[in-house]
Motif scaffolding. Sequence first.
Motif, PDB file in Angstrom:
ATOM      1  N   ARG A 298       0.818  -1.170  -0.158  1.00  0.00           N
ATOM      2  CA  ARG A 298       0.055   0.000  -0.010  1.00  0.00           C
ATOM      3  C   ARG A 298       0.917   1.319   0.027  1.00  0.00           C
ATOM      4  O   ARG A 298       0.517   2.444   0.609  1.00  0.00           O
ATOM      5  CB  ARG A 298      -0.905   0.141   1.352  1.00  0.00           C
ATOM      6  CG  ARG A 298      -1.982  -0.977   1.306  1.00  0.00           C
ATOM      7  CD  ARG A 298      -3.093  -0.884   2.165  1.00  0.00           C
ATOM      8  NE  ARG A 298      -4.140  -0.107   1.410  1.00  0.00           N
ATOM      9  CZ  ARG A 298      -5.420   0.252   2.118  1.00  0.00           C
ATOM     10  NH1 ARG A 298      -5.428   0.104   3.214  1.00  0.00           N
ATOM     11  NH2 ARG A 298      -6.055   0.881   1.374  1.00  0.00           N
ATOM     12  N   VAL A 299       2.050   1.109  -0.957  1.00  0.00           N
ATOM     13  CA  VAL A 299       2.638   2.242  -1.284  1.00  0.00           C
ATOM     14  C   VAL A 299       2.396   2.948  -2.425  1.00  0.00           C
ATOM     15  O   VAL A 299       2.405   2.285  -3.466  1.00  0.00           O
ATOM     16  CB  VAL A 299       4.164   2.066  -1.015  1.00  0.00           C
ATOM     17  CG1 VAL A 299       5.184   3.316  -1.468  1.00  0.00           C
ATOM     18  CG2 VAL A 299       4.705   1.561   0.381  1.00  0.00           C
ATOM     19  N   TYR A 300       2.021   4.302  -2.653  1.00  0.00           N
ATOM     20  CA  TYR A 300       1.252   4.688  -3.729  1.00  0.00           C
ATOM     21  C   TYR A 300       2.320   5.930  -4.281  1.00  0.00           C
ATOM     22  O   TYR A 300       2.389   6.783  -3.381  1.00  0.00           O
ATOM     23  CB  TYR A 300      -0.084   5.170  -3.607  1.00  0.00           C
ATOM     24  CG  TYR A 300      -0.909   4.204  -2.880  1.00  0.00           C
ATOM     25  CD1 TYR A 300      -1.412   3.344  -3.843  1.00  0.00           C
ATOM     26  CD2 TYR A 300      -1.459   3.770  -1.654  1.00  0.00           C
ATOM     27  CE1 TYR A 300      -2.380   2.151  -3.451  1.00  0.00           C
ATOM     28  CE2 TYR A 300      -2.131   2.898  -1.282  1.00  0.00           C
ATOM     29  CZ  TYR A 300      -2.628   2.014  -2.176  1.00  0.00           C
ATOM     30  OH  TYR A 300      -3.506   0.976  -1.826  1.00  0.00           O
ATOM     31  N   PRO A 301       2.820   5.725  -5.266  1.00  0.00           N
ATOM     32  CA  PRO A 301       3.434   7.021  -5.898  1.00  0.00           C
ATOM     33  C   PRO A 301       2.510   8.159  -6.273  1.00  0.00           C
ATOM     34  O   PRO A 301       1.300   7.945  -6.843  1.00  0.00           O
ATOM     35  CB  PRO A 301       4.299   6.465  -6.852  1.00  0.00           C
ATOM     36  CG  PRO A 301       3.299   5.226  -7.636  1.00  0.00           C
ATOM     37  CD  PRO A 301       2.928   4.785  -6.263  1.00  0.00           C
ATOM     38  N   VAL A 302       2.688   9.348  -5.800  1.00  0.00           N
ATOM     39  CA  VAL A 302       1.923  10.560  -6.311  1.00  0.00           C
ATOM     40  C   VAL A 302       3.077  11.486  -7.069  1.00  0.00           C
ATOM     41  O   VAL A 302       4.156  11.537  -6.871  1.00  0.00           O
ATOM     42  CB  VAL A 302       1.186  11.148  -5.235  1.00  0.00           C
ATOM     43  CG1 VAL A 302       0.093   9.963  -4.613  1.00  0.00           C
ATOM     44  CG2 VAL A 302       2.253  11.634  -4.059  1.00  0.00           C
ATOM     45  N   THR A 303       2.383  12.549  -7.745  1.00  0.00           N
ATOM     46  CA  THR A 303       3.071  13.505  -8.394  1.00  0.00           C
ATOM     47  C   THR A 303       3.571  14.700  -7.545  1.00  0.00           C
ATOM     48  O   THR A 303       2.453  15.250  -6.918  1.00  0.00           O
ATOM     49  CB  THR A 303       2.477  13.953  -9.646  1.00  0.00           C
ATOM     50  OG1 THR A 303       1.977  13.024 -10.185  1.00  0.00           O
ATOM     51  CG2 THR A 303       3.050  14.927 -10.224  1.00  0.00           C
TER      52      THR A 303
END
Length: 330
Positions: A298-303
């Motif tokens: 549940r590690v989510y890349p974001v901008t």
Amino acid sequence: MRTKYGLALIATTVLAGVALAGCTTGDGTGSTSAVGQTAKVDASSNAGACGQETRSITHELGTTEIKGEPQRVVALEFSFVDALASIGVKPVGVADDNDQKRILPQVLDQIAGYTSVGLRQSPNLQQISALKPDLIIADTERHKAIYDQLKGIAPTIAFDSLNASYQENLNSAVAISQALNRCAAMDERLRKHRDTMAAFKAKIPAGEKTKYMFGIASEKTFAVYTGDAYATSVLRELGLESVPPTEGQNTRVELSLETFVATDPPVLFVAKSADKTLFDQWQTSPLIRQVTAVKEHRVYPVTQAVWSRWRGIICAELIAQDVITKLYGG
């Protein structure tokens, strides 16, 4: 970054206050502060200003008299560009760090044709003057030292953008609309914004208390944002709870690997400001696999541009959409 004390008001409660106060109600009074001091504005600081040919607009570095409806606006921070685009106003000048790619595509489509006035940190005063603006919107912290020079060019209003929370940003947007005599347009945009945010919030399962951490990974540091930072206060509006490593007094705190593991966020949103980051290096350590977000994928890349660099009405909706899509698939 600034230090904050005390508990912040819940964003939904205060946003409702914006709805009730609107842009045009109240007694029209507001405090005046000398240059070098700041006085926070709220949604009613300039109530009653709209519709007046000459308006005294209270902002965080004082009170500025504005006549008519400004047509040539220069914005020195991205959140102010967001506020202008939200009500259909095209700035003639933008401090875009000399890089048009830093403007969100959703905003750039609406403000095409502007002139760059240089860096947000140190805008080019000659370029600003050459544009013959009739209103300049400045950041309280970044531009306090040049405020006198800016107001020598054109009427200038200043708000906290760099360190603003979600609600503080909304208050600034309202004040900007009051300066432009565009209160009705902002009232309508905020109504749509409330509906949009409510629709996103409704997609979160009832009773679910999602806890998360938001961090920025650079080449040498990993910094997390506490509940009073901009993106995290947007997520608070959705009902999500940040897992800061402190009591929430600092908006940004750098973590070591050991502190990150001890904090153990169940969900992690992470933006990268470099191709190879400290967080990438941590992936080689067995310690990282003790973190719940890592174990449960549940590690989510974001901008970074949306979650950290930009702030505003449009930006908040993009962050909310990103969260709902990543966590709930909707």
